[in-house]
Design an enzyme around this catalytic site. Structure first.
Site, PDB file in Angstrom:
ATOM      1  N   SER A  62    -104.422   0.397 -61.959  1.00  0.00           N
ATOM      2  CA  SER A  62    -103.784  -0.841 -61.516  1.00  0.00           C
ATOM      3  C   SER A  62    -102.279  -0.653 -61.585  1.00  0.00           C
ATOM      4  O   SER A  62    -101.784   0.229 -62.309  1.00  0.00           O
ATOM      5  CB  SER A  62    -104.206  -2.010 -62.411  1.00  0.00           C
ATOM      6  OG  SER A  62    -103.461  -3.181 -62.115  1.00  0.00           O
ATOM      7  N   HIS A 105    -105.024  -0.570 -48.438  1.00  0.00           N
ATOM      8  CA  HIS A 105    -106.075   0.428 -48.262  1.00  0.00           C
ATOM      9  C   HIS A 105    -105.558   1.769 -47.737  1.00  0.00           C
ATOM     10  O   HIS A 105    -105.956   2.826 -48.225  1.00  0.00           O
ATOM     11  CB  HIS A 105    -107.149  -0.105 -47.303  1.00  0.00           C
ATOM     12  CG  HIS A 105    -107.971  -1.199 -47.889  1.00  0.00           C
ATOM     13  ND1 HIS A 105    -109.002  -1.811 -47.214  1.00  0.00           N
ATOM     14  CD2 HIS A 105    -107.925  -1.811 -49.109  1.00  0.00           C
ATOM     15  CE1 HIS A 105    -109.551  -2.739 -47.970  1.00  0.00           C
ATOM     16  NE2 HIS A 105    -108.905  -2.760 -49.120  1.00  0.00           N
ATOM     17  N   LYS A 123    -114.136  -3.001 -47.072  1.00  0.00           N
ATOM     18  CA  LYS A 123    -113.879  -3.549 -45.746  1.00  0.00           C
ATOM     19  C   LYS A 123    -112.809  -4.640 -45.877  1.00  0.00           C
ATOM     20  O   LYS A 123    -112.677  -5.238 -46.972  1.00  0.00           O
ATOM     21  CB  LYS A 123    -115.168  -4.073 -45.107  1.00  0.00           C
ATOM     22  CG  LYS A 123    -115.905  -5.159 -45.919  1.00  0.00           C
ATOM     23  CD  LYS A 123    -115.280  -6.516 -45.693  1.00  0.00           C
ATOM     24  CE  LYS A 123    -115.690  -7.522 -46.722  1.00  0.00           C
ATOM     25  NZ  LYS A 123    -114.798  -8.672 -46.768  1.00  0.00           N
ATOM     26  N   ASP A 204    -111.417 -10.405 -43.454  1.00  0.00           N
ATOM     27  CA  ASP A 204    -112.164 -10.571 -44.690  1.00  0.00           C
ATOM     28  C   ASP A 204    -113.539 -11.185 -44.468  1.00  0.00           C
ATOM     29  O   ASP A 204    -114.517 -10.774 -45.095  1.00  0.00           O
ATOM     30  CB  ASP A 204    -111.374 -11.439 -45.673  1.00  0.00           C
ATOM     31  CG  ASP A 204    -111.906 -11.308 -47.088  1.00  0.00           C
ATOM     32  OD1 ASP A 204    -111.963 -10.180 -47.597  1.00  0.00           O
ATOM     33  OD2 ASP A 204    -112.297 -12.330 -47.673  1.00  0.00           O
TER      34      ASP A 204
END
Length: 354
Positions: A62, A105, A123, A204
């Protein structure tokens, strides 16, 4: 009672749903996983792996070291890192699962690929098709496995639907309907509303009905969309009509303004399938005859929402030395990203830095 009468009135075999062919998630080779971005999605993913598979989560990364350590302590994960770069350089990690917002991503997956790690990317795979193409090319050059975590595609009830479509049990398919909408309170910082996070309903939520229609109809001949923007300029709602080369239609909707049934149906000349909400998770599938009679039902075993199946597929592919999955190949991911790009163009939506 099953209908044993064919469309032309002659006796026929009963119309029944096939059994899923999905392997048990526990049968997959065991990999050591690193998790990027320990949020809600990563929490569900790790819970699924630790409960329903033999996969090992060995590291979490993180931008906030404290957050990574708290996540690691919660799940008994040995290593916690305060940066994504440190995680992908951990030689104990076989594969990296990326659970960050869409905007991150590309960079995070590329870091993992450059470090020689296999990658499972949530995704929507990237913000756009250009980024997707670059990731796929890089993974092939580096010789690592790369897959989009479109978890719907790996679920047992979806395999039942695949078999039904391939068998012609429904006759000629003419209409597919699917929706996904949930009400998100207006907040410019929320990921659904933030342009800098590649927010909006489409990437989303809407990706599920679009992907489902592609699964059933194959490559689209046309895609038409209308929509309404949210107050931040991202897409708040979209209604989409797709067609197949044979003339079949997909009627799809997504929204962050209201809760929708999140159901799906596949309608053919002989029968139809009805999939309960949430159709993209483990869901009941009903086979309905031409006279609206219930012919058969498939009820899945809901393994924590089903996130374990995509991890098991990645592990099986990597164990077999494959660089992509036949269930969710690179070509399908690229096709989806090109379609989503086109829909966003129709809606007049773009993201900063594209």
């Amino acid at each position: 009672m099953p209908n044993n009468r064919s469309v032309d009135g002659h006796d026929a075999a009963p119309m029944v749903l096939p059994a899923p062919r999905t392997p048990s998630p526990r049968d997959a080779p065991v990999l050591k996983w690193g998790v990027v971005a320990p949020g809600w999605v990563a929490t569900r993913f790790v819970e699924a792996l630790q409960t329903y598979t033999d996969q090992k989560v060995v590291a979490v990364g993180s931008r906030d070291a404290g957050r990574a350590r708290a996540f690691a302590d919660r799940f008994g994960i040995p290593a916690a890192y305060g940066s994504y770069a440190e995680l992908v350089e951990d030689r104990d990690v076989d594969i990296v699962y990326i659970a960050s917002p869409h905007s991150g991503h590309f960079e995070q997956a590329m870091q993992a690929i450059d470090a020689g790690r296999h990658v499972l990317v949530e995704k929507a795979f990237t913000r756009n098709a250009r980024e997707a193409e670059q990731l796929i090319e890089a993974a092939r050059e580096r010789g690592v496995f790369l897959m989009e975590a479109m978890w719907m595609r790996f679920l047992p009830h979806i395999d039942v639907i695949r078999q039904v479509i391939a068998s012609g049990l429904l006759g000629e398919v003419h209409t597919v309907m699917a929706d996904h909408g949930l009400p998100v309170e207006p907040d410019a910082a929320h990921r659904h509303y933030a342009p800098e996070l590649a927010g909006g309903a489409l990437l989303d939520l809407g990706i599920y009905p679009v992907s489902f229609a592609s699964l059933v109809l194959g490559p689209f001949a046309s895609v038409t969309a209308v929509g309404t923007k949210a107050f931040t300029g991202v897409d708040g709602q979209a209604s989409i009509v797709v067609t197949s080369p044979s003339g079949a239609h997909g009627v799809l909707n997504t929204t962050v303004f209201a809760r929708t049934p999140t159901t799906a149906s596949v309608c053919g000349t002989h029968a139809r399938l009805e999939i309960d909400g949430h159709f993209y998770g483990p869901a009941e599938v009903r086979l309905i005859g031409r006279d609206h009679e219930l012919l058969d039902t498939f009820v899945p075993d809901p393994l924590d929402g089903g996130l374990c199946y995509q991890a098991a597929e990645a592990a099986r592919c990597i164990g077999a030395g494959l660089l992509e999955s036949a269930v969710m190949p690179h070509s399908e991911t690229l096709s989806m990203m090109h379609i989503l790009d086109g829909i966003r163009r129709d809606l007049g939506v773009s993201f900063p830095g594209e």
